[in-house]
Design an enzyme around this catalytic site. Structure first.
Site, mmCIF file in Angstrom:
data_model
loop_
_atom_site.group_PDB
_atom_site.id
_atom_site.type_symbol
_atom_site.label_atom_id
_atom_site.label_comp_id
_atom_site.label_asym_id
_atom_site.label_seq_id
_atom_site.Cartn_x
_atom_site.Cartn_y
_atom_site.Cartn_z
ATOM 1 N N GLY A 8 0.673 -1.243 -0.040
ATOM 2 C CA GLY A 8 -0.075 0.090 -0.057
ATOM 3 C C GLY A 8 0.844 1.179 -0.118
ATOM 4 N N ALA A 9 1.973 1.065 -0.503
ATOM 5 C CA ALA A 9 2.897 2.112 -0.491
ATOM 6 C C ALA A 9 2.828 3.687 -1.283
ATOM 7 C CB ALA A 9 4.493 1.220 -1.198
ATOM 8 N N ASP A 34 1.899 -1.833 -4.543
ATOM 9 C CA ASP A 34 0.941 -1.303 -4.669
ATOM 10 C C ASP A 34 0.068 -1.403 -5.832
ATOM 11 O OD1 ASP A 34 -1.505 0.349 -3.917
ATOM 12 O OD2 ASP A 34 -0.315 1.851 -2.842
ATOM 13 N N ASP A 152 -2.323 5.974 18.978
ATOM 14 C CA ASP A 152 -2.940 6.475 19.795
ATOM 15 C C ASP A 152 -2.164 6.759 21.140
ATOM 16 O OD1 ASP A 152 -5.510 5.411 18.730
ATOM 17 O OD2 ASP A 152 -4.997 3.402 19.277
ATOM 18 N N HIS A 181 -8.168 -0.132 18.689
ATOM 19 C CA HIS A 181 -7.885 0.874 17.939
ATOM 20 C C HIS A 181 -9.094 1.625 17.077
ATOM 21 C CE1 HIS A 181 -5.431 3.456 15.737
ATOM 22 N NE2 HIS A 181 -5.774 3.085 14.462
ATOM 23 N N MET A 236 -0.453 9.002 11.128
ATOM 24 C CA MET A 236 -0.208 7.606 11.096
ATOM 25 C C MET A 236 1.030 6.976 10.472
ATOM 26 S SD MET A 236 -1.869 4.663 12.034
ATOM 27 C CE MET A 236 -0.550 3.862 12.354
#
Length: 337
Positions: A8-9, A34, A152, A181, A236
């Site tokens: 998912g780069a 990806d 978090d 999460h 993230m």
């Protein structure tokens, strides 16, 4: 020699995450996968002078398995981002579960001994998807599978600093966050903060409620602010890269560290003790863990929760059960990647 692979780069998390991994001196090979644009991202990053040699892969010619082949660590931000009004569970129903199942199968074939760091939402459900696929393939190592909940912890430290009125870096607040999460499953242990949060803040229910809510729903804050253009991608990516650094330093740098992550509680005997602490036999929970060369060396106690946190724990456990079940029983008809 350490090979990292990002699945998912080319996405909103994947690109900055790949950049930060390119700059990690422990990474000597970086593979980017990806369904689109991975080659361009790889070409761009390859111009940066750092030890990691970068390659990009697309779906044709078994691209996922070629990218993953021989990887020591796999970080997975792949999936559809949240939009206003969407919950993380909506993403699971849409497409992310299928993507995760497909990638898990590719990992089982190409790099079954790799550390696997799952960012794809909803983590509460996608981590069980990975576990079940790896179990069926006969390669599940619970010590090496992590749901990345580190954002978090980052948010908790930042938001506590804001309430106290000090810059986050200067204040040095570290707040453990357990549970899951997503929303109320996120349980910040403000009573265990180091240094201690001023007692007047913890004693003021309105202030404490507001602080806990912001930690639990900080992602919604970003989704709303981006107005349909994305979710929490940059924060993230930073949190994911930092957690990957902790794993790499423990595995290849000899630096053990205590962190929190969403893990399979059967990975260590300490998991049974945690189940007693939370009063349920949930198989997955975000807990303090000690990282070492093999991944999870120990699952540690949650410590003493105050009365306020005990109330939060009940709500977290109630919501986590169905989310875990959803992932564990998912029957993949995964898309072609």
């Amino acid at each position: 020699m350490v090979k990292a692979c990002v699945c998912g780069a080319a996405g909103g998390i994947g690109q900055p995450l790949s950049l930060l991994l390119k700059l990690n001196p422990l990474v000597t090979e970086l593979a980017l996968y990806d369904v689109v644009n991975a080659l361009g991202v790889a070409a761009d990053l390859s111009h940066i002078a750092s030890p990691a040699q970068v390659t990009g892969y697309l779906p044709p010619d078994n691209g996922a398995e070629r990218a993953l082949e021989g990887s020591d660590i796999v970080i997975i931000p792949a999936g559809v981002p949240r939009k206003p009004g969407m919950t993380r569970d909506d993403l699971f129903v849409c497409i992310n579960a299928g993507i995760c199942a497909t990638l898990a199968q590719a990992i089982a074939t190409a790099c079954p001994k790799a550390f696997i760091l799952v960012i794809s939402n909803p983590v509460n459900s996608t981590v069980p998807v990975f576990a079940e696929v790896l179990k069926k393939a006969g390669v599940f190592d619970p010590k090496k599978l992590f749901g990345v909940t580190h954002l978090d912890i980052v948010r908790a430290s930042t938001f506590v600093s804001a309430v106290v009125g000090k810059p986050a870096e200067a204040s040095g607040y570290t707040v453990p966050v357990i549970g899951g999460h997503a929303g109320v499953t996120i349980l910040p242990l403000l009573s265990q903060s180091k240094p201690a949060i001023p007692s007047d803040i913890l004693a003021d229910k309105e202030k404490r409620d507001a602080l806990v809510y912001r930690i639990q729903f900080g992602g919604d804050e970003v989704v709303k602010a981006k107005d349909g253009a994305g979710s929490a991608t940059l924060s993230m990516a930073q949190a994911g890269a930092e957690f990957a650094k902790f794993v790499l330093e423990a595995a290849f740098g000899g630096k053990s560290k205590v962190v929190q992550a969403y893990v399979y509680l059967g990975a260590d005997s300490g998991g049974a003790a945690v189940q007693k602490e939370i009063g349920t036999e949930l198989e997955y929970f975000s807990v303090p863990i000690e990282l070492g060369s093999s991944g999870i060396e120990k699952i540690l106690s949650l410590g003493k929760l105050d009365e306020y946190e005990q109330g939060l724990l009940g709500a977290a456990v109630k919501e986590l059960g169905p989310s875990i079940e959803k992932g564990a029983t998912f029957q993949p008809s995964p898309p072609k990647l």
